[in-house]
Write an enzyme that holds these catalytic residues in place. Sequence first.
Site, mmCIF file in Angstrom:
data_model
loop_
_atom_site.group_PDB
_atom_site.id
_atom_site.type_symbol
_atom_site.label_atom_id
_atom_site.label_comp_id
_atom_site.label_asym_id
_atom_site.label_seq_id
_atom_site.Cartn_x
_atom_site.Cartn_y
_atom_site.Cartn_z
ATOM 1 N N SER A 111 34.716 17.416 -0.068
ATOM 2 C CA SER A 111 33.630 19.046 -0.413
ATOM 3 C C SER A 111 34.634 19.713 -1.455
ATOM 4 C CB SER A 111 33.424 19.684 0.925
ATOM 5 O OG SER A 111 34.616 20.136 1.199
ATOM 6 N N ASP B 148 31.995 15.579 -2.993
ATOM 7 C CA ASP B 148 30.672 16.036 -2.056
ATOM 8 C C ASP B 148 30.254 17.435 -2.018
ATOM 9 O OD1 ASP B 148 29.250 15.090 0.221
ATOM 10 O OD2 ASP B 148 30.644 15.745 1.613
ATOM 11 N N HIS B 149 29.019 17.341 -2.548
ATOM 12 C CA HIS B 149 28.178 18.589 -2.489
ATOM 13 C C HIS B 149 28.817 19.539 -3.661
ATOM 14 C CE1 HIS B 149 25.474 17.820 0.983
ATOM 15 N NE2 HIS B 149 26.603 17.417 1.378
ATOM 16 N N ASP C 221 24.856 19.034 -5.967
ATOM 17 C CA ASP C 221 24.128 19.918 -5.166
ATOM 18 C C ASP C 221 23.522 21.101 -5.492
ATOM 19 O OD1 ASP C 221 22.922 21.036 -2.990
ATOM 20 O OD2 ASP C 221 24.607 20.853 -1.490
ATOM 21 N N HIS D 15 23.610 19.590 8.789
ATOM 22 C CA HIS D 15 25.067 19.481 8.777
ATOM 23 C C HIS D 15 25.728 20.035 10.156
ATOM 24 C CE1 HIS D 15 25.553 19.056 4.155
ATOM 25 N NE2 HIS D 15 25.914 17.888 4.725
ATOM 26 N N GLY D 16 26.596 19.261 10.666
ATOM 27 C CA GLY D 16 27.300 19.807 11.734
ATOM 28 C C GLY D 16 26.804 19.115 12.958
ATOM 29 N N GLY E 96 24.828 14.744 7.023
ATOM 30 C CA GLY E 96 24.687 15.525 8.458
ATOM 31 C C GLY E 96 24.418 14.474 9.440
ATOM 32 N N ASN F 27 31.202 14.020 8.625
ATOM 33 C CA ASN F 27 32.266 14.659 8.644
ATOM 34 C C ASN F 27 32.788 15.626 10.119
ATOM 35 O OD1 ASN F 27 34.480 16.028 7.769
ATOM 36 N ND2 ASN F 27 33.212 17.247 6.249
HETATM 37 O O1 G3H Z 1 28.473 15.671 3.299
HETATM 38 C C1 G3H Z 1 28.963 15.771 4.363
HETATM 39 C C2 G3H Z 1 28.267 15.237 5.535
HETATM 40 O O2 G3H Z 1 26.988 15.358 5.465
HETATM 41 C C3 G3H Z 1 28.931 15.747 6.541
HETATM 42 O O3 G3H Z 1 27.855 15.952 7.857
HETATM 43 O O4 G3H Z 1 29.426 17.248 9.333
HETATM 44 O O5 G3H Z 1 27.140 16.633 10.163
HETATM 45 O O6 G3H Z 1 28.815 15.018 9.744
HETATM 46 P P1 G3H Z 1 28.238 16.218 9.270
HETATM 47 ZN ZN ZN Z 2 26.489 16.513 3.563
#
Ligand code: G3H
Ligand code: ZN
Length: 287
Positions: free
Chosen positions: A50, A82-83, A104, A183-184, A214, A237
């Site tokens: 990221s 990433d993003h 993004d 996400h998360g 996510g 992540n």
């Molecule tokens: O770009 C990163 C991912 O979309 C991570 O998502 O933290 O929900 O696994 P996550």
């Molecule tokens: Zn993501």
Amino acid sequence: MKNNLNNYLQQTKEKQEAIGHFNFATADVLRAIVEGSKEAGAKAVMVGTSEGEASFLGLKEAVALVRAIREDYNFPVFLNADHFKSFEKCKTAIDEGYDSIIIDASTLEFEENIKLTQKVLEYAKNKNPDVSIEGELGYLRGSSQVQQKIEITPEDFTKPEEAKVFVEKTGVDRLAIVFGNIHGIVTDQEEKLDINRLQQISLTIPDVFLVLHGASGLKDQDIINSINNGISNIHFNTELRVAYKESLEEALHQKPEETTPYKYLASAIRAVKELVKQKTRFFIKTQ
Ligand code: G3H
Ligand code: ZN
């Protein structure tokens, strides 16, 4: 055929499988991801930084580490920005040698998102036609941490007709879509995917690689259903972050006198590797 990311994604999509994308900010986590993916039988893996992870590690360092590990393990590892949210940040990543970019611009108005995505794509492909570009459409809420609750409504979801226009106008290779994913990890709520929406998007834009962001906190069956209905790239992540941190805490607690990093980090690295292995098995069809 060239061994670039889009070609790996194409082969994966034809088999109705997926390539994993895992985030890292340190060399030990990168190694754990690559070992886990390779041992699980993946054909390739994407590793991502990221904007925050990239500025912690350094973009040059990320590129050099990925090149080295790709050679060491004789395994296709692709580095993704990433993003990344601005043209300047994307340009830096492309110039440094990243294999893939996610521009993004999903918080901008639709037309502005298109314009910025087009600008990044044009710069990237002129510089290196092998670079794979992902755009994002829909409101992907949350961040890569443990959260209590995230409000999400169908209004946030990617609209198939908009996705069609977006893909036609920008020419992106991949599209990050929203169909219930956040996400998360959320502790006080169940994450629910709208597979019907995914099917509609997939029918409307069959030629683009659809990306599920996510994935942390989703049930294994959600991952399998997503792949069976058009997803060919899956991002994790938070679950890796949690596994690493909890194992590290445990190791420090067990042996408080230990001061050698490669000793007290060993179980955290193992935990990430096992998790990557376990997730990757769902991306591949064994029969
Ligand atoms: O770009 C990163 C991912 O979309 C991570 O998502 O933290 O929900 O696994 P996550
Ligand atoms: Zn993501």
